[in-house]
Design a protein around this motif. Structure first.
Motif, short mmCIF file in Angstrom:
data_model
loop_
_atom_site.label_atom_id
_atom_site.label_comp_id
_atom_site.label_asym_id
_atom_site.label_seq_id
_atom_site.Cartn_x
_atom_site.Cartn_y
_atom_site.Cartn_z
N UNK A 1 0.84 -1.20 0.00
CA UNK A 1 0.00 0.00 0.00
C UNK A 1 0.87 1.25 0.00
N UNK A 2 0.57 2.16 -0.95
CA UNK A 2 1.19 3.49 -0.95
C UNK A 2 0.21 4.46 -0.31
N UNK A 3 0.66 5.23 0.66
CA UNK A 3 -0.17 6.26 1.27
C UNK A 3 0.44 7.62 0.93
N UNK A 4 -0.32 8.42 0.21
CA UNK A 4 0.17 9.73 -0.23
C UNK A 4 -0.60 10.81 0.53
N UNK A 5 0.13 11.59 1.31
CA UNK A 5 -0.47 12.72 2.02
C UNK A 5 0.05 14.01 1.38
N UNK A 6 -0.76 15.06 1.54
CA UNK A 6 -0.42 16.34 0.92
C UNK A 6 -0.16 17.38 2.01
N UNK A 7 0.81 18.22 1.74
CA UNK A 7 1.15 19.26 2.71
C UNK A 7 2.36 20.04 2.26
N UNK A 8 3.04 20.65 3.21
CA UNK A 8 4.15 21.56 2.89
C UNK A 8 5.48 20.99 3.38
N UNK A 9 6.43 20.90 2.46
CA UNK A 9 7.79 20.50 2.80
C UNK A 9 8.62 21.73 3.16
N UNK B 1 4.76 19.22 6.83
CA UNK B 1 3.57 19.63 7.58
C UNK B 1 2.33 19.21 6.81
N UNK B 2 1.61 18.24 7.35
CA UNK B 2 0.44 17.68 6.67
C UNK B 2 -0.71 18.69 6.66
N UNK B 3 -1.36 18.83 5.50
CA UNK B 3 -2.54 19.67 5.36
C UNK B 3 -3.78 18.83 5.69
N UNK B 4 -4.33 19.05 6.88
CA UNK B 4 -5.46 18.24 7.33
C UNK B 4 -6.72 18.41 6.51
N UNK B 5 -6.81 19.49 5.73
CA UNK B 5 -7.99 19.70 4.90
C UNK B 5 -7.94 18.89 3.61
N UNK B 6 -6.78 18.38 3.27
CA UNK B 6 -6.64 17.60 2.04
C UNK B 6 -7.07 16.16 2.28
N UNK B 7 -7.28 15.44 1.19
CA UNK B 7 -7.68 14.04 1.28
C UNK B 7 -6.46 13.15 1.10
N UNK B 8 -6.31 12.18 1.99
CA UNK B 8 -5.20 11.23 1.90
C UNK B 8 -5.51 10.17 0.85
N UNK B 9 -4.52 9.88 0.01
CA UNK B 9 -4.69 8.91 -1.07
C UNK B 9 -3.98 7.61 -0.71
N UNK C 1 -8.08 10.99 5.86
CA UNK C 1 -8.32 9.62 5.41
C UNK C 1 -9.80 9.37 5.12
N UNK C 2 -10.65 9.84 6.00
CA UNK C 2 -12.10 9.62 5.82
C UNK C 2 -12.59 10.36 4.59
N UNK C 3 -12.23 11.62 4.46
CA UNK C 3 -12.72 12.42 3.33
C UNK C 3 -12.11 11.96 2.01
N UNK C 4 -10.98 11.25 2.09
CA UNK C 4 -10.36 10.73 0.88
C UNK C 4 -10.90 9.39 0.44
N UNK C 5 -11.76 8.78 1.26
CA UNK C 5 -12.33 7.49 0.89
C UNK C 5 -13.20 7.64 -0.36
N UNK C 6 -13.03 6.72 -1.30
CA UNK C 6 -13.73 6.82 -2.58
C UNK C 6 -15.24 6.75 -2.43
N UNK C 7 -15.73 5.85 -1.57
CA UNK C 7 -17.18 5.72 -1.40
C UNK C 7 -17.80 7.03 -0.92
N UNK C 8 -17.12 7.67 0.03
CA UNK C 8 -17.66 8.90 0.60
C UNK C 8 -17.48 10.10 -0.33
N UNK C 9 -16.30 10.18 -0.94
CA UNK C 9 -16.06 11.33 -1.82
C UNK C 9 -16.94 11.28 -3.06
#
Length: 678
Positions: free
Chosen positions: A128-136, A144-152, A488-496
């Protein structure tokens, strides 16, 4: 019958066949004439109604701009010559003013590339690859993880374990990462690009399949790791924001398509031009509205002339037009004229009639423009002029917003009093206190290690797929943990796919997490299932939370229907078609609604032209009458055939008698001749 016809006239010498034909034609002539006249009249009505409908449609097409708010908020923009910026869209209502802009830098996306593979079909490893979005950070040492983004999260198994399969899986997720396979002359590399913007940098963690995964070495799926501990991918371009200076104000944006700096203006940043000052201005363009009003007056006069020719009576000859006796056509014209002369309700404006802005009705029924009054309205009361022609809605409370629903044409202009009797709320799940081991240091801290932190969550009736916290991930605060859970929740395909989201918070005082649905109402709910022991330590266990509440209230004293934070009027009320959006805390408001002269005219014309409307109803009746005429003709043919048959039989009888008499006469003549001879 042919034998009868052939024998007619044999005894009398009269052309009885011609006589019968003449009698039949004389008998049917009056009825034929009546039916012909009625048919011609009805066909003329159908043709005239077609012309009338076309005239109404042409009139409507020319008055639609009159009822559009965009017509009265038209804008024009002028830019100095530059290659750094391209204006792409200017909306009606854009903020007017003069501006000076400098493009310091453009936004870029982070680009990461892998090592070389011999083939696109080479295996990359399963897991499993987990891709999070934020600022390096600039040196790449912190993220720094952007909590408003969706984790892939990307699953790689035996079905897609290849360089191409991985790229396809990432692209199919359509979640802010573009995967490409690039041939560099010696081998194939995976190139990952994020969306532009500083906070759209990628952090990639790997959880390899198998009994003894390392998740960080330079083998298998771990070769794609890029995080603070392991960076096996090469960064060829860092993520950055666009930087620009507008009238001395320094601004940053994630994208090079800028649509929120100046309301209503969208422009593209093509290149940095530090030191170049680009001047542009946005101004109001009243000429669009002026021309729309003049076009409306001209269009009405053309329509009215056509309508008069179709429904009027010639004053000199007294001849009636085709639709002179048609009440439906005449009523449509009357209704349109009454709109132009009546006061407009609910405008919330100093102007409520056309005469007040210089549009006058002449004795012959046409419209004219008093140029002095009209120009004064354009120059000094433009907003009131716009309110006279266009739909407008206003609320005395910023917490009660009014809009138009699917049945907006049913809503009647006027003033409506809104009273809120029950506040809307969102469904939520409140967790228990987190395990004491997570707060033993005085603040929340969790390292997921190799433990299973997985769960399913149901939001507003839609259940997610299994969601897992990434392995070997450290969370140094409850807020960071909450941001990860939310992502993670908001990035779930079923929910999004169902456009469902939650807001997750951590309360330091109660040491617990709270999950709140992003929607209001009784269907708004959050519940958990299939929680593992690891998730249980976060105070989250299987079960449901508290459902939300629908808003309740009245409109002009009549109970409305609450759906979430939306209050809808009763279907039989004058307000039906309006939609009231209620912000929690709202108590009451006075709402004014007007459709304006343009809106009233469009409503009336569409009512006349709609399927099942008055004109179609009348045309259907005419078609029925025409069908009735055809039936009358068939009946007439049947009667005339019987009449002809009766006449033929009567004349045949007469001929038989004459033949008999002739035969008797001949016999007597022969007898007398014989007697005389003796």
């Amino acid at each position: 019958m042919s034998s009868i016809v052939s024998s007619l006239g044999a005894g009398s010498g009269i052309d009885t066949t011609q006589l019968v034909n003449s009698l039949v034609e004389a008998e049917r002539a009056p009825t034929d004439a009546r039916l012909d006249e009625k048919q011609a009249e009805l066909e003329a009505d159908i043709s005239a109604y077609g012309t009338f409908q076309s005239s109404l449609s042409e009139f409507e097409a020319l008055i639609e701009p009159l009822s559009s708010a965009d017509t009265y908020s038209a804008r024009s923009v002028s830019f100095s010559d530059t290659d750094a910026i391209t204006p792409t869209e200017l909306d009606a209502g854009a903020t007017t003013g003069s501006y000076q802009i400098e493009v310091v830098s453009i936004a870029t996306s982070q680009t990461l590339t892998s090592g070389s593979y011999a083939s696109e079909d080479d295996a990359v490893g399963e897991g499993t690859l987990t891709i999070r979005f934020g600022e390096w950070s600039e040196d790449g040492s912190s993220f720094s993880h952007d909590g408003e983004s969706e984790t892939l999260q990307i699953e790689i198994d035996e079905n897609n374990n290849s360089l191409q399969g991985l790229a396809d899986a990432i692209n199919d997720a359509d979640a802010g990462v573009q995967a490409s396979i690039v041939y560099d002359g010696e081998g194939y590399r995976l190139m990952l690009s994020s969306e532009s913007g500083l906070r759209n940098g990628m952090e990639i963690s790997v959880e390899e399949a198998g009994e003894s995964p390392t998740n960080s070495d330079n083998q298998g799926l771990s070769i794609l790791a890029f995080n603070t501990d392991t960076q096996n991918l090469t960064q060829t371009q860092s993520a950055s924001d666009a930087e620009l200076i507008l009238n001395g104000l320094e601004l940053t944006r994630e994208t090079n398509e800028i649509d929120d700096v100046i309301t209503g203006l969208t422009f593209e940043l093509n290149s940095s031009s530090e030191g170049e000052l680009i001047n542009f201005s946005i101004s109001q363009d009243d000429s669009i509205a002026e021309q729309a009003i003049r076009d409306f007056v001209e269009a009405y006069n053309v329509f009215y002339e056509t309508a008069e020719n179709l429904t009027g009576i010639d004053e000199e000859t007294g001849e009636k037009a085709a639709l002179a006796n048609e009440p439906i056509a005449k009523s449509a014209v009357t209704q349109i004229r009454s709109i132009l002369t009546a006061q407009v309700e609910g405008t919330n404006s100093d102007f409520n009639s056309l005469a007040q802005v210089g549009i006058l009705t002449e004795l012959d029924g046409t419209l004219t423009i008093d140029e002095e009054i009209f120009q004064d309205a354009l120059d000094n009361n433009f907003d009131e002029l716009a309110a006279l022609f266009t739909p407008s809605m206003s609320s005395s409370s910023s917490e009660i917003d009014v809009g138009l629903g699917s049945y907006a044409t049913n809503a009647q202009p006027g003033t409506y009093e809104i009273e809120i009797t029950q506040q809307p709320s969102k469904g939520e799940f409140s967790g228990e206190v987190v395990d004491s081991s997570l707060t033993s240091s005085g603040s929340f801290s969790l390292n997921t290690g190799s433990e299973d932190y997985s769960f399913e969550v149901t939001v507003d009736g839609v259940t997610s797929s299994a969601i897992s916290l990434p392995a070997d991930s450290l969370y140094d605060s409850g807020a960071e943990m909450a941001a990860e859970l939310q992502s993670l929740i908001n990035g779930d395909e079923n929910l999004s796919d169902a456009n469902l989201r939650v807001n997750v918070t951590y309360d330091e005082a109660s040491q617990s997490f709270n999950f709140e649905s992003d929607s209001y109402g009784s269907n708004s709910k959050v519940s958990f299932g299939s929680t593992t022991a690891g998730v249980n330590t976060l105070g989250i266990s299987d079960g449901g939370g508290t459902a939300g509440v629908d808003v309740a209230g009245t409109i002009n004293g009549e109970a409305g229907f609450g759906a979430g934070d939306i209050l809808l009027p009763d279907v039989n009320s004058d307000a039906y078609g309006l939609v009231f959006n209620i912000t929690p805390g709202a108590t009451s408001a006075t709402v004014d609604f007007s459709v304006g002269v343009g809106g009233l005219l469009v409503r009336e014309i569409e009512y006349q032209l709609d399927d099942g409307g008055p004109i179609e109803f009348r045309e259907d009746n005419i078609d029925t009458e025409l069908a009735g005429i055809e039936e009358d003709r068939d009946e007439l043919d049947r009667k005339m055939a019987l009449y002809e048959s009766r006449l033929l039989k009567e004349y045949q009888t007469m001929e038989d008698i004459l033949n008999s008499l002739n035969n008797s006469s001949t016999a007597l003549d022969n007898l007398l001749a014989t007697l005389n001879a003796e």
